[in-house]
Scaffold this motif. Sequence first.
Motif, PDB file in Angstrom:
ATOM      1  N   ALA A 249      63.153  26.968  43.094  1.00  0.00           N
ATOM      2  CA  ALA A 249      62.561  27.434  41.851  1.00  0.00           C
ATOM      3  C   ALA A 249      61.435  28.425  42.158  1.00  0.00           C
ATOM      4  CB  ALA A 249      62.027  26.255  41.050  1.00  0.00           C
ATOM      5  N   LYS A 250      61.672  29.696  41.850  1.00  0.00           N
ATOM      6  CA  LYS A 250      60.642  30.720  42.016  1.00  0.00           C
ATOM      7  C   LYS A 250      59.776  30.679  40.757  1.00  0.00           C
ATOM      8  CE  LYS A 250      61.848  34.665  43.716  1.00  0.00           C
ATOM      9  NZ  LYS A 250      62.552  35.976  43.880  1.00  0.00           N
ATOM     10  N   THR A 251      58.608  30.111  40.904  1.00  0.00           N
ATOM     11  CA  THR A 251      57.779  29.768  39.756  1.00  0.00           C
ATOM     12  C   THR A 251      56.553  30.662  39.667  1.00  0.00           C
ATOM     13  OG1 THR A 251      58.472  27.462  40.043  1.00  0.00           O
ATOM     14  CG2 THR A 251      56.577  27.868  38.622  1.00  0.00           C
ATOM     15  N   THR A 252      56.302  31.184  38.482  1.00  0.00           N
ATOM     16  CA  THR A 252      55.098  31.963  38.214  1.00  0.00           C
ATOM     17  C   THR A 252      54.152  31.129  37.367  1.00  0.00           C
ATOM     18  OG1 THR A 252      56.321  34.055  38.296  1.00  0.00           O
ATOM     19  CG2 THR A 252      54.175  34.081  37.212  1.00  0.00           C
ATOM     20  N   VAL A 253      52.927  30.989  37.850  1.00  0.00           N
ATOM     21  CA  VAL A 253      51.934  30.157  37.166  1.00  0.00           C
ATOM     22  C   VAL A 253      50.710  31.000  36.837  1.00  0.00           C
ATOM     23  CG1 VAL A 253      50.425  28.135  37.376  1.00  0.00           C
ATOM     24  CG2 VAL A 253      52.728  28.082  38.373  1.00  0.00           C
ATOM     25  N   ASP A 254      50.324  31.012  35.563  1.00  0.00           N
ATOM     26  CA  ASP A 254      49.080  31.660  35.148  1.00  0.00           C
ATOM     27  C   ASP A 254      47.965  30.618  35.181  1.00  0.00           C
ATOM     28  OD1 ASP A 254      50.356  34.060  34.761  1.00  0.00           O
ATOM     29  OD2 ASP A 254      50.661  33.759  32.618  1.00  0.00           O
ATOM     30  N   VAL A 255      46.857  30.982  35.830  1.00  0.00           N
ATOM     31  CA  VAL A 255      45.749  30.056  36.036  1.00  0.00           C
ATOM     32  C   VAL A 255      44.489  30.600  35.373  1.00  0.00           C
ATOM     33  CG1 VAL A 255      44.359  28.827  37.748  1.00  0.00           C
ATOM     34  CG2 VAL A 255      46.753  29.403  38.258  1.00  0.00           C
ATOM     35  N   GLU A 256      43.855  29.779  34.541  1.00  0.00           N
ATOM     36  CA  GLU A 256      42.597  30.185  33.926  1.00  0.00           C
ATOM     37  C   GLU A 256      41.451  29.413  34.564  1.00  0.00           C
ATOM     38  OE1 GLU A 256      42.851  29.387  29.789  1.00  0.00           O
ATOM     39  OE2 GLU A 256      43.149  27.226  30.026  1.00  0.00           O
ATOM     40  N   SER A 257      40.313  30.069  34.678  1.00  0.00           N
ATOM     41  CA  SER A 257      39.133  29.459  35.283  1.00  0.00           C
ATOM     42  C   SER A 257      37.887  30.009  34.604  1.00  0.00           C
ATOM     43  CB  SER A 257      39.078  29.751  36.785  1.00  0.00           C
ATOM     44  OG  SER A 257      37.827  29.369  37.328  1.00  0.00           O
ATOM     45  N   PRO A 258      37.031  29.142  34.064  1.00  0.00           N
ATOM     46  CA  PRO A 258      35.791  29.619  33.434  1.00  0.00           C
ATOM     47  C   PRO A 258      34.943  30.439  34.406  1.00  0.00           C
ATOM     48  CG  PRO A 258      36.183  27.319  32.880  1.00  0.00           C
ATOM     49  CD  PRO A 258      37.186  27.680  33.934  1.00  0.00           C
ATOM     50  N   GLU A 259      34.922  30.031  35.679  1.00  0.00           N
ATOM     51  CA  GLU A 259      34.132  30.772  36.668  1.00  0.00           C
ATOM     52  C   GLU A 259      34.660  32.188  36.863  1.00  0.00           C
ATOM     53  OE1 GLU A 259      32.837  28.412  40.269  1.00  0.00           O
ATOM     54  OE2 GLU A 259      34.395  27.074  39.493  1.00  0.00           O
ATOM     55  N   LEU A 260      35.972  32.327  36.791  1.00  0.00           N
ATOM     56  CA  LEU A 260      36.578  33.643  36.998  1.00  0.00           C
ATOM     57  C   LEU A 260      36.454  34.516  35.761  1.00  0.00           C
ATOM     58  CD1 LEU A 260      38.189  35.450  38.919  1.00  0.00           C
ATOM     59  CD2 LEU A 260      40.275  34.485  37.946  1.00  0.00           C
ATOM     60  N   SER A 261      36.766  33.959  34.591  1.00  0.00           N
ATOM     61  CA  SER A 261      36.759  34.760  33.367  1.00  0.00           C
ATOM     62  C   SER A 261      35.364  35.278  33.038  1.00  0.00           C
ATOM     63  CB  SER A 261      37.300  33.947  32.194  1.00  0.00           C
ATOM     64  OG  SER A 261      36.487  32.818  31.936  1.00  0.00           O
ATOM     65  N   ALA A 262      34.332  34.560  33.495  1.00  0.00           N
ATOM     66  CA  ALA A 262      32.963  35.002  33.240  1.00  0.00           C
ATOM     67  C   ALA A 262      32.479  36.038  34.251  1.00  0.00           C
ATOM     68  CB  ALA A 262      32.014  33.804  33.251  1.00  0.00           C
ATOM     69  N   SER A 263      33.296  36.309  35.262  1.00  0.00           N
ATOM     70  CA  SER A 263      32.919  37.275  36.295  1.00  0.00           C
ATOM     71  C   SER A 263      33.173  38.695  35.806  1.00  0.00           C
ATOM     72  CB  SER A 263      33.726  37.031  37.570  1.00  0.00           C
ATOM     73  OG  SER A 263      33.535  35.716  38.054  1.00  0.00           O
ATOM     74  N   PRO A 264      32.482  39.678  36.354  1.00  0.00           N
ATOM     75  CA  PRO A 264      32.749  41.069  35.975  1.00  0.00           C
ATOM     76  C   PRO A 264      34.125  41.497  36.471  1.00  0.00           C
ATOM     77  CG  PRO A 264      31.240  40.976  37.845  1.00  0.00           C
ATOM     78  CD  PRO A 264      31.392  39.565  37.355  1.00  0.00           C
ATOM     79  N   SER A 265      34.809  42.321  35.673  1.00  0.00           N
ATOM     80  CA  SER A 265      36.156  42.761  36.063  1.00  0.00           C
ATOM     81  C   SER A 265      36.078  43.986  36.966  1.00  0.00           C
ATOM     82  CB  SER A 265      37.000  43.065  34.825  1.00  0.00           C
ATOM     83  OG  SER A 265      36.360  44.037  34.024  1.00  0.00           O
ATOM     84  N   THR A 266      35.129  43.952  37.886  1.00  0.00           N
ATOM     85  CA  THR A 266      34.976  45.007  38.880  1.00  0.00           C
ATOM     86  C   THR A 266      34.669  44.363  40.219  1.00  0.00           C
ATOM     87  OG1 THR A 266      32.614  45.197  38.327  1.00  0.00           O
ATOM     88  CG2 THR A 266      34.127  46.722  37.233  1.00  0.00           C
ATOM     89  N   GLY A 267      34.750  45.133  41.286  1.00  0.00           N
ATOM     90  CA  GLY A 267      34.431  44.599  42.604  1.00  0.00           C
ATOM     91  C   GLY A 267      35.448  43.578  43.063  1.00  0.00           C
ATOM     92  N   ILE A 268      34.966  42.468  43.599  1.00  0.00           N
ATOM     93  CA  ILE A 268      35.843  41.481  44.216  1.00  0.00           C
ATOM     94  C   ILE A 268      36.659  40.705  43.197  1.00  0.00           C
ATOM     95  CG2 ILE A 268      34.320  39.451  44.259  1.00  0.00           C
ATOM     96  CD1 ILE A 268      35.155  39.167  47.223  1.00  0.00           C
TER      97      ILE A 268
END
Length: 246
Positions: free
Chosen positions: A192-211
């Motif tokens: 089963a080639k599975t695609t999983v979308d993962v949400e994380s409060p720590e990530l979503s609050a990060s700037p969408s630039t840089g790392i």
Amino acid sequence: MTWTNRLRLLGGLVVVLVIVAACTLVFNQRQSAVASTSAAIAAQEYAVGTDYGGTVTEEYVQEGDSVEKGEKLLQVQSLQLAQDIRKGVVGADTQTSAYDIGEDGFITFKAEVSGTVAKIDVKTGGYVQAGSELGTIHKADSLFVTSNFTVTPRDYGRIQNGAEVELRLPDDRTITGTVKNVSVETNDAGRAKTTVDVESPELSASPSTGITSPGTPVDATLHLRDDGTLAGVTDAVRDFSRQIGL
């Protein structure tokens, strides 16, 4: 053979059986987590498009700029729009959340969401076709990780929405996320080639630039549902029964 030797032999057999049983249990134990074959940060994208062809007259933002909802992005002058205004098909002072229309066929495109300008596909002086995209905005606070895993059909059934996922960023920081969405495609080998979308409060609050910019590769470890210590042994017995037709 004396009774002492018999007892020693019996004790040795018991020890061997215990060791074999323990090894079998460990060998057949289901894996509790699986590592991703690939994973990367993504964001909700909002495309900026035009229904009228025309010439780009102004660029108010550049790629990488932060914008607020309603902020000006680009301006295009369209001869077709100017004709529609004169005919009364379109109002000269029309305003929507996506654009403002002015006289002489000028249309000013605006950000429909707050976020970061990910891409600008046009330049001042260039001509754009009707129906084409002018740029893309990554919505603020919308970062997530899209990750790919290859698992057995049985382990696919152990992936649950809300399951814990460990995300290791390129700077070796580890943050925790949860499964938001799962999709699957089974290959010819029955995996089963599975695609999983993962949400994380720590990530979503990060700037969408840089790392933490969209497209940055990460490592994801997905924790599967725990069905108990004997689950692996039970699976092995069930599979063997199917093979012999029971």
